[in-house]
Design a protein around this motif. Sequence first.
Motif, short mmCIF file in Angstrom:
data_model
loop_
_atom_site.label_atom_id
_atom_site.label_comp_id
_atom_site.label_asym_id
_atom_site.label_seq_id
_atom_site.Cartn_x
_atom_site.Cartn_y
_atom_site.Cartn_z
N VAL A 1 0.86 -1.18 0.00
CA VAL A 1 0.00 0.00 0.00
C VAL A 1 0.89 1.23 0.00
CG1 VAL A 1 -1.71 1.32 1.33
CG2 VAL A 1 -1.85 -1.18 1.24
N GLY A 2 0.63 2.13 -0.92
CA GLY A 2 1.34 3.41 -0.98
C GLY A 2 0.37 4.55 -0.73
N TYR A 3 0.91 5.76 -0.69
CA TYR A 3 0.11 6.96 -0.46
C TYR A 3 0.39 7.88 -1.64
CZ TYR A 3 -1.95 10.82 2.23
OH TYR A 3 -2.75 11.85 2.68
N HIS A 4 -0.61 8.11 -2.46
CA HIS A 4 -0.38 8.76 -3.76
C HIS A 4 -0.93 10.18 -3.80
CE1 HIS A 4 0.97 4.82 -4.81
NE2 HIS A 4 -0.20 4.31 -4.48
N LYS A 5 -0.59 10.94 -2.75
CA LYS A 5 -0.97 12.35 -2.65
C LYS A 5 0.27 13.11 -2.19
CE LYS A 5 -5.47 10.97 -0.87
NZ LYS A 5 -6.31 10.93 0.32
N PRO A 6 0.31 14.42 -2.41
CA PRO A 6 1.44 15.18 -1.87
C PRO A 6 1.42 15.14 -0.34
CG PRO A 6 0.16 16.50 -3.44
CD PRO A 6 -0.60 15.23 -3.19
N GLY A 7 2.60 15.24 0.26
CA GLY A 7 2.66 15.27 1.71
C GLY A 7 4.03 14.89 2.23
N THR A 8 4.17 14.93 3.53
CA THR A 8 5.43 14.59 4.19
C THR A 8 5.52 13.08 4.38
OG1 THR A 8 4.45 14.71 6.39
CG2 THR A 8 5.32 16.78 5.46
N ILE A 9 6.68 12.60 4.79
CA ILE A 9 6.83 11.17 5.08
C ILE A 9 5.90 10.76 6.22
CG2 ILE A 9 8.82 11.50 6.60
CD1 ILE A 9 8.11 8.44 4.32
N GLU A 10 5.69 11.66 7.18
CA GLU A 10 4.78 11.35 8.28
C GLU A 10 3.35 11.17 7.76
OE1 GLU A 10 8.22 13.64 10.12
OE2 GLU A 10 6.99 13.91 8.33
N GLU A 11 2.90 12.07 6.89
CA GLU A 11 1.55 11.96 6.33
C GLU A 11 1.42 10.69 5.48
OE1 GLU A 11 0.36 16.67 5.89
OE2 GLU A 11 1.78 15.79 4.45
N HIS A 12 2.43 10.40 4.68
CA HIS A 12 2.41 9.20 3.85
C HIS A 12 2.36 7.94 4.72
CE1 HIS A 12 3.55 10.52 -0.43
NE2 HIS A 12 3.16 11.62 0.24
N THR A 13 3.21 7.88 5.74
CA THR A 13 3.26 6.69 6.60
C THR A 13 1.94 6.50 7.32
OG1 THR A 13 5.64 7.01 6.91
CG2 THR A 13 4.52 5.56 8.47
N ARG A 14 1.39 7.57 7.88
CA ARG A 14 0.11 7.47 8.59
C ARG A 14 -1.00 7.02 7.63
NH1 ARG A 14 -0.53 8.56 13.18
NH2 ARG A 14 1.03 10.18 13.38
N GLY A 15 -1.05 7.60 6.44
CA GLY A 15 -2.06 7.22 5.45
C GLY A 15 -1.95 5.76 5.04
N VAL B 1 6.54 6.07 0.72
CA VAL B 1 6.66 4.79 1.43
C VAL B 1 5.61 3.82 0.87
CG1 VAL B 1 5.13 5.51 3.32
CG2 VAL B 1 6.78 3.70 3.72
N GLU B 2 5.97 2.55 0.81
CA GLU B 2 5.02 1.49 0.51
C GLU B 2 5.25 0.40 1.54
OE1 GLU B 2 4.15 -1.73 -2.98
OE2 GLU B 2 4.34 0.36 -3.60
N ILE B 3 4.16 -0.18 2.05
CA ILE B 3 4.27 -1.20 3.09
C ILE B 3 3.36 -2.37 2.72
CG2 ILE B 3 3.87 -1.72 5.54
CD1 ILE B 3 4.37 1.26 6.14
N ASP B 4 3.89 -3.58 2.89
CA ASP B 4 3.04 -4.78 2.77
C ASP B 4 3.18 -5.61 4.03
OD1 ASP B 4 5.14 -6.80 2.48
OD2 ASP B 4 5.33 -6.23 0.39
N VAL B 5 2.19 -6.47 4.29
CA VAL B 5 2.21 -7.26 5.53
C VAL B 5 1.75 -8.70 5.27
CG1 VAL B 5 1.75 -5.26 7.00
CG2 VAL B 5 -0.15 -6.67 6.25
N ILE B 6 2.20 -9.56 6.15
CA ILE B 6 1.70 -10.93 6.26
C ILE B 6 1.12 -11.04 7.66
CG2 ILE B 6 2.25 -13.39 6.27
CD1 ILE B 6 4.66 -12.71 4.44
N ALA B 7 -0.13 -11.50 7.74
CA ALA B 7 -0.82 -11.61 9.02
C ALA B 7 -1.58 -12.94 9.05
CB ALA B 7 -1.79 -10.43 9.19
N ALA C 1 14.57 1.94 -5.22
CA ALA C 1 15.00 2.86 -6.27
C ALA C 1 13.86 3.77 -6.70
CB ALA C 1 15.53 2.08 -7.46
N GLY C 2 12.65 3.31 -6.53
CA GLY C 2 11.48 4.11 -6.86
C GLY C 2 10.24 3.42 -6.34
N VAL C 3 9.43 4.13 -5.59
CA VAL C 3 8.18 3.58 -5.11
C VAL C 3 7.10 4.05 -6.07
CG1 VAL C 3 6.58 3.50 -3.16
CG2 VAL C 3 9.04 3.59 -2.73
N PRO C 4 6.25 3.14 -6.59
CA PRO C 4 5.24 3.53 -7.58
C PRO C 4 4.32 4.64 -7.09
CG PRO C 4 5.39 1.14 -7.40
CD PRO C 4 6.23 1.71 -6.30
N GLY C 5 3.87 5.45 -8.04
CA GLY C 5 2.89 6.49 -7.74
C GLY C 5 3.41 7.65 -6.93
#
Length: 155
Positions: free
Chosen positions: A68-82, A147-153, A139-143
């Motif tokens: 999951v990525g965050y595809h809007k302008p913002g800071t790393i904090e905003e992206h991570t929280r989103g 930050v992009e994060i994936d999980v196994i649960a 090297a590049g996160v899409p969109g």
Amino acid sequence: MEEQSRRGLLNGATVAAAAAGALLATGAEAQPKMEKRSPYPAPNPPPATPPMFSRAVTYGNMLFLAGVGYHKPGTIEEHTRGVLEEIKKNLEDAGSSLQKCLKVSVFLADLKDYDRMNAVYRSFDWGSPPPVRTTTAAAGVPGNSLVEIDVIAYI
């Protein structure tokens, strides 16, 4: 006489092994069939072209969530929280939670954002013990996401 005792022991062991095997076979038959599936309802109507990847897939009680990525302008904090809010929602929609995460993979567009990303990551309740985690700079996160994060649960 010694030969007879050994034979008796062997026969007793054979009977015990057969009984254990019967119990295992009965338990194995009671298990649901393991298959890959989506934890979410199928779209209606179905898409015109098949998707390239799934948002999530389960196998037994294991849940694999796509990045999951965050595809809007913002800071790393905003992206991570989103991103983490979206992951939390996706986990809950599938019957899981952040506390049931086993593995988290974090992909940063720039490793200099590591500490600021961690400050937001730490504010979420991951349970105890927390999941294992790998963080890399990509090297590049899409969109244009920072930050992009994936999980196994598990479910």
